[in-house]
Structures are given as C-alpha cells and as structure tokens.
Design a protein around this motif. Structure first.
Motif, PDB file in Angstrom:
ATOM      1  N   ALA A   1      57.648  33.213  13.329  1.00  0.00           N
ATOM      2  CA  ALA A   1      56.254  32.754  13.317  1.00  0.00           C
ATOM      3  C   ALA A   1      55.264  33.918  13.411  1.00  0.00           C
ATOM      4  N   ALA A   2      55.605  35.027  12.771  1.00  0.00           N
ATOM      5  CA  ALA A   2      54.761  36.222  12.827  1.00  0.00           C
ATOM      6  C   ALA A   2      53.421  35.980  12.140  1.00  0.00           C
ATOM      7  N   THR A   3      52.411  36.694  12.581  1.00  0.00           N
ATOM      8  CA  THR A   3      51.092  36.663  11.948  1.00  0.00           C
ATOM      9  C   THR A   3      50.587  38.091  11.772  1.00  0.00           C
ATOM     10  N   GLY A   4      49.561  38.223  10.954  1.00  0.00           N
ATOM     11  CA  GLY A   4      48.872  39.500  10.815  1.00  0.00           C
ATOM     12  C   GLY A   4      47.593  39.543  11.624  1.00  0.00           C
ATOM     13  N   ASP A   5      47.485  38.680  12.630  1.00  0.00           N
ATOM     14  CA  ASP A   5      46.254  38.618  13.423  1.00  0.00           C
ATOM     15  C   ASP A   5      45.914  39.973  14.052  1.00  0.00           C
ATOM     16  N   VAL A   6      46.959  40.666  14.514  1.00  0.00           N
ATOM     17  CA  VAL A   6      46.772  42.006  15.099  1.00  0.00           C
ATOM     18  C   VAL A   6      47.496  43.052  14.257  1.00  0.00           C
ATOM     19  N   ALA A   7      48.700  42.715  13.805  1.00  0.00           N
ATOM     20  CA  ALA A   7      49.520  43.628  12.993  1.00  0.00           C
ATOM     21  C   ALA A   7      49.573  45.007  13.652  1.00  0.00           C
ATOM     22  N   CYS A   8      49.243  46.057  12.914  1.00  0.00           N
ATOM     23  CA  CYS A   8      49.235  47.416  13.484  1.00  0.00           C
ATOM     24  C   CYS A   8      47.903  47.742  14.152  1.00  0.00           C
ATOM     25  N   ASP A   9      46.988  46.805  14.124  1.00  0.00           N
ATOM     26  CA  ASP A   9      45.647  46.956  14.694  1.00  0.00           C
ATOM     27  C   ASP A   9      44.896  48.154  14.110  1.00  0.00           C
ATOM     28  N   SER A  10      45.104  48.393  12.829  1.00  0.00           N
ATOM     29  CA  SER A  10      44.432  49.522  12.190  1.00  0.00           C
ATOM     30  C   SER A  10      42.926  49.328  12.082  1.00  0.00           C
ATOM     31  N   TYR A  11      42.464  48.101  12.231  1.00  0.00           N
ATOM     32  CA  TYR A  11      41.018  47.881  12.252  1.00  0.00           C
ATOM     33  C   TYR A  11      40.381  48.657  13.400  1.00  0.00           C
ATOM     34  N   HIS A  12      41.122  48.768  14.507  1.00  0.00           N
ATOM     35  CA  HIS A  12      40.625  49.533  15.642  1.00  0.00           C
ATOM     36  C   HIS A  12      41.244  50.927  15.732  1.00  0.00           C
ATOM     37  N   LEU A  13      42.438  51.098  15.188  1.00  0.00           N
ATOM     38  CA  LEU A  13      43.182  52.350  15.356  1.00  0.00           C
ATOM     39  C   LEU A  13      43.182  53.199  14.088  1.00  0.00           C
ATOM     40  N   TRP A  14      42.145  53.093  13.285  1.00  0.00           N
ATOM     41  CA  TRP A  14      42.097  53.818  12.017  1.00  0.00           C
ATOM     42  C   TRP A  14      42.105  55.329  12.220  1.00  0.00           C
ATOM     43  N   ARG A  15      41.598  55.801  13.343  1.00  0.00           N
ATOM     44  CA  ARG A  15      41.621  57.251  13.594  1.00  0.00           C
ATOM     45  C   ARG A  15      43.055  57.747  13.727  1.00  0.00           C
ATOM     46  N   ARG A  16      43.903  56.941  14.381  1.00  0.00           N
ATOM     47  CA  ARG A  16      45.308  57.325  14.511  1.00  0.00           C
ATOM     48  C   ARG A  16      45.996  57.307  13.145  1.00  0.00           C
ATOM     49  N   ASP A  17      45.632  56.362  12.282  1.00  0.00           N
ATOM     50  CA  ASP A  17      46.204  56.325  10.937  1.00  0.00           C
ATOM     51  C   ASP A  17      45.881  57.606  10.176  1.00  0.00           C
ATOM     52  N   ILE A  18      44.651  58.069  10.287  1.00  0.00           N
ATOM     53  CA  ILE A  18      44.255  59.314   9.636  1.00  0.00           C
ATOM     54  C   ILE A  18      45.030  60.485  10.224  1.00  0.00           C
ATOM     55  N   GLU A  19      45.191  60.467  11.542  1.00  0.00           N
ATOM     56  CA  GLU A  19      45.944  61.526  12.208  1.00  0.00           C
ATOM     57  C   GLU A  19      47.388  61.581  11.710  1.00  0.00           C
ATOM     58  N   MET A  20      47.998  60.408  11.519  1.00  0.00           N
ATOM     59  CA  MET A  20      49.362  60.356  10.989  1.00  0.00           C
ATOM     60  C   MET A  20      49.420  60.921   9.575  1.00  0.00           C
ATOM     61  N   ALA A  21      48.445  60.570   8.758  1.00  0.00           N
ATOM     62  CA  ALA A  21      48.409  61.095   7.393  1.00  0.00           C
ATOM     63  C   ALA A  21      48.287  62.616   7.403  1.00  0.00           C
ATOM     64  N   GLU A  22      47.522  63.127   8.350  1.00  0.00           N
ATOM     65  CA  GLU A  22      47.394  64.577   8.476  1.00  0.00           C
ATOM     66  C   GLU A  22      48.696  65.194   8.964  1.00  0.00           C
ATOM     67  N   GLU A  23      49.342  64.566   9.941  1.00  0.00           N
ATOM     68  CA  GLU A  23      50.631  65.071  10.422  1.00  0.00           C
ATOM     69  C   GLU A  23      51.656  65.166   9.300  1.00  0.00           C
ATOM     70  N   LEU A  24      51.621  64.195   8.411  1.00  0.00           N
ATOM     71  CA  LEU A  24      52.568  64.168   7.297  1.00  0.00           C
ATOM     72  C   LEU A  24      52.214  65.165   6.198  1.00  0.00           C
ATOM     73  N   GLY A  25      51.027  65.731   6.264  1.00  0.00           N
ATOM     74  CA  GLY A  25      50.601  66.664   5.228  1.00  0.00           C
ATOM     75  C   GLY A  25      50.324  65.990   3.902  1.00  0.00           C
TER      76      GLY A  25
END
Length: 498
Positions: free
Chosen positions: A69-93
């Motif tokens: 019964a999974a939902t995407g209501d929170v998922a990875c919470d990238s709506y709030h954690l977008w800075r961390r997503d950018i940081e990961m992209a930078e870490e990966l080069g």
C-alpha cells in the motif's frame, strides 16, 4: 598493477586494481548523468496549492494496487530535501541531472491560466542550484503524473490533450528555458498508452479498442506541438534541444526463422512511437500498419488510427536527438499453434503471436523479465543509427533492478560498467552517442512495486523521517568514472567484477 584508493567530494572510491594502459576512455564532450522523476521522489503531494495527479488518486483510492500500500505522499521528500539531491549530484561528479516537472505542482488545475508560485520557486531553486555546481539540468515535462482533472476529461484519449500539453510546455519553456537547454517532452509513450490502457499502469483503464489507439496518436501530436513551438519561438533565443524518450527493450530472434516476427515486434514497441517522428517518410511504420490492418479485419482492437496527410507532415522531423531508455534484451520466437502466451500476455506478445524468452546463459537482475545482456545496447544503438540515421543519441535511462538493497551492490556496479563499455564501443564504431544517464540517482517509489525494488545509486532510508541518503558501491564507482572519464577496464582480482 596498483591498488587505487581515491577520495573525491567525500566519497571513498576504493577496491580497484587498475591497469592504466587498458582504461576505456570516453571523449571529453561525453556527458554522464543520473535521473529521477517527480512523483517518484518529490513527496509533498498536497503541499501548498499543488493539484492532484492520477498517481495521487491511484495510491489513495486503490491502495491494493501498490506493494505494501505504498504511496508517493512523502517518497524521498525531495520537495524539501532538494539541496541534498544537488549535493548528491555533485558528489557523483555528474555533468547532467535529469528530473521531471510535476504538471500539477506547476499548474495546480492542469491548465495554463494559473501558475503556482511555490511550484515555480521549487523548480527555479533546483535548476539554479544545479547550475551553481556546474551541473546541467535535463528536464522531462511529463513522466506519468497527469493532472487528475485532465484525466476526468478523457486524459490522453482526448484529442484536446495535445493543446493542454502544449500550453503546459509553453509555461515551462517560458519560465525555465533561459537555463534549461535540454528538454524531453514525454517519457515512454508506450507505457503511457499500452500500459495505461491495458490496466498495467495508471490510469489503469482497460480500453484497447479505443483508448489505447487514441492515446498512441495523441501523444505523438502533443509531442510535435511542443517541439514545433519550442523550435519556432524559443530555440532562436535559447538554442536548446527537445526530444521524446523511447522505452525500447532490444529484441533478438531466437532462431533465424524468428527474425521477421522479431522485426515486427520492434515495430510494435519502438517504431509505433518513433517512426512517425524520425523516419524520412513519416506516418506509421508500413509493415506494422499493414499487419494491424489485416489483423483488424477480424479483431477491432488490433487496428490503428490513420494519420491525415497534414498530421504526418506535422509530426515528422520533430526531434533534435534520439533519447533512449534501455534496460534489457529479450529473445523472441513465434508461438506454436495452441500454445499459451506468457508470461507477457500484454506488450504485443498475444497480438503478434510471440513468446518472450531469455537466453539460458544470461544472468538476471531482481526480476525474471530483467535479463542482463549488455551487448544488446550496442546492437540497439546501431539499429537506431541504421534505421533513422539520427545525428545524436543520448541514453536517458539505464539501470539495474535490485530487491536486496545492499550498499555493497556489486551486481549493479558490474551492470553499469558493462553497459557503459558497450556505449564506449558504439562511439568507437562511429556512432554519435553523447550521453549516458543512469536510472536512478536514488531509491524511489517504483510505481506499483512501491519501495520493494531498488534502482538507486544512493540508498534511501524510507523509515527515517529525514530520508537519509547513503552512497552505494555503485555510486562510488560511478563517481570515479565521471571524473576520470574512464571505466578502468581491467579490474583484476575482484570477484565482484567477474
């Protein structure tokens, strides 16, 4: 042989015996990336004034269709954690980060008469944050999350959807086109239509007689409207590129006698959604069109909707490059008379009378259908070049399905390495393959599979309110590849790469 242990942007890259003379090098212009999509990672499903999408509706009304019964209501919470997503992209080069815009976050009621300020701010922050780190945004306009209000009006089966989508695209190009130079209109129209109208994807409608055929045609017209609008109004200012992604499993004939039906299946999967765009003639692929017309004399659901001469010309040539999503290869053979078709009764196997097989020598990922045959990607790239003569191909998705979710994901690491090697070989063959985008940046909601399956370079702890992201070994390896532009082909002594 030297043992190499390198620290790059906080990620330890270790465990490789590398022979420099055998490195597989990529050109300096080649772009490495990773991808996500809005509904799968953003969460914030009802934050601010965001509207309701067909996936919001499905997970809340039909939880039985979702694993656990999974939902995407929170998922990875990238709506709030977008800075961390950018940081990961930078870490990966990464050179590029592919993400999608949520239609309902930007246009809450689905139409262009109202733009959400919060939605606009979210995507501006993400785009600007990526560019500050030197990472190019590759933006998908539509990745499965149609506004529910438009679905209530017929969705992709309503011819007016081409105008609704074009209006939405205009807003996105206007707001973000000064910074986004690579756009993808629709992700995997085959899945939108053939799954969406055969009850294996939202909106879970069983309508192969009318809905699927209307969807097939309408997605192509919608894409063409958006491309032509960008080409005429925005390209002169921003000099960007627009394409449509194609989900295209590669198909191999099980025997020489199965080549004809395999070619027909390729037409059904790939050419039905790309021949009208990329071929010199335009229109439906002729062999498939004749087959379906003949079949339709006895089975109404088999026929295909005709294009007018004006529609053929309108759709033909609406691309700047070919965007390919590739995951696996299947062997194809004709079904025997009276033989039960399976385990893929959908996806054209029953209509065309074929069986999907796997070579017994191939390994598999986390599902029976996911056979691993890296050479299929190179063959597929050559087929695209020979069939359409496109001057650029970008691999916009390629990734490994894992059910174990271990951080030591050596099988994923090897899958990525082997497929990137095939890309490099295709470039050496003379093909202009300009980028490779791994699916996915991180674990996310894998549609009906919920959080049971993993494609992520980063693991996400979905039991943690902070949705902590942790790099896997595949992330460590990929970050080395992006920075050295080399696969370090000889990795002696490592059992996980055998």
């Amino acid at each position: 042989m030297n043992y190499v242990s390198v620290v790059v942007s906080g990620i330890l890259i270790s465990g490789c015996w590398c022979s420099v003379s055998n490195e597989v090098k990529f050109p300096t212009w080649f772009k490495f990336g990773a991808a996500t999509s809005a509904y799968q990672i953003e969460g914030g499903w009802n934050a601010s004034d965001k509207g309701v999408s067909i996936w919001d509706t499905n997970v809340h009304i039909r939880p039985d269709t979702m694993v656990n019964a999974a939902t995407g209501d929170v998922a990875c919470d990238s709506y709030h954690l977008w800075r961390r997503d950018i940081e990961m992209a930078e870490e990966l080069g990464l050179d590029v980060y592919r993400f999608s815009i949520s239609w309902t976050r930007l246009l809450p009621n689905g139409f262009a008469n109202y733009i959400s300020e919060d939605g606009k701010r979210y995507y501006n922050n993400l785009i600007d944050g990526l560019l500050e780190k030197g990472i190019e945004p590759v933006v998908t306009l539509y990745h499965a999350d149609l506004p529910q209000i438009l679905q209530d009006l017929g969705g992709w089966a309503n011819p007016l959807i081409a105008d609704w989508f074009s209006d939405y695209a205009r807003i996105a190009f206007t707001l973000f086109g000064d910074r986004v130079k690579t756009w993808l209109t629709l992700n995997e129209a085959f899945i939108i239509c053939d799954c969406g109208y055969e009850k294996c994807q939202t909106p879970l409608i069983n309508d192969t007689l009318v809905g699927k055929r209307l969807c097939n045609k309408n997605t192509l017209i919608a894409h063409a409207k958006a491309w032509r609008m960008y080409d005429e109004e925005f390209k002169p200012k921003y000099n960007g590129k627009v394409s449509i992604t194609s989900l295209f499993l590669w198909f191999e004939p099980a025997t020489p006698e199965d080549k004809e039906v395999t070619d027909l299946l390729i037409d059904y999967w790939e050419s039905r959604y790309t021949y009208p765009i990329y071929s010199k003639e335009g229109g439906w692929p002729p062999v498939l069109e004749k087959f379906l017309a003949d079949k339709g004399k006895h089975d109404d659901s088999a026929s295909i909707l005709p294009f007018t001469a004006e529609e053929i010309q309108f759709i033909r040539g609406t691309y700047d490059f070919y965007a390919l999503n590739h995951y696996t290869t299947r062997m194809i053979r004709k079904a025997q008379p009276g033989e039960k078709i399976g385990p893929w009764p959908l996806y054209g196997s029953e209509l065309l009378g074929v069986q999907f097989l796997s070579d017994p020598t191939w390994e598999h990922a986390g599902a029976d259908w996911f056979a691993i045959y890296p050479e299929g990607l190179r063959k597929q790239l050559h087929w695209l070049n020979q069939t359409y003569g496109v001057n650029e191909i970008m691999i916009t998705e390629n990734g490994y399905l894992d059910l174990d979710k271990h951080l030591d994901d050596w099988a994923r690491l090897k899958y990525l390495k082997d497929h990137m090697e095939q890309v490099q070989l295709a470039i050496s063959d003379g093909l202009n393959v300009t980028g490779y985008i791994s699916w996915a940046l991180m674990d996310n909601l894998e549609w009906f599979g919920g959080y049971s399956a993993s494609f992520g370079l980063y693991s996400v702890d979905f039991s943690d309110p902070n949705r902590t992201r942790t790099p896997r070994q595949s992330a460590r390896y990929y970050s080395r590849v992006t920075r050295t532009r080399s696969l370090h082909h000889t990795l002696d002594g490592l059992n996980y790469l055998k």
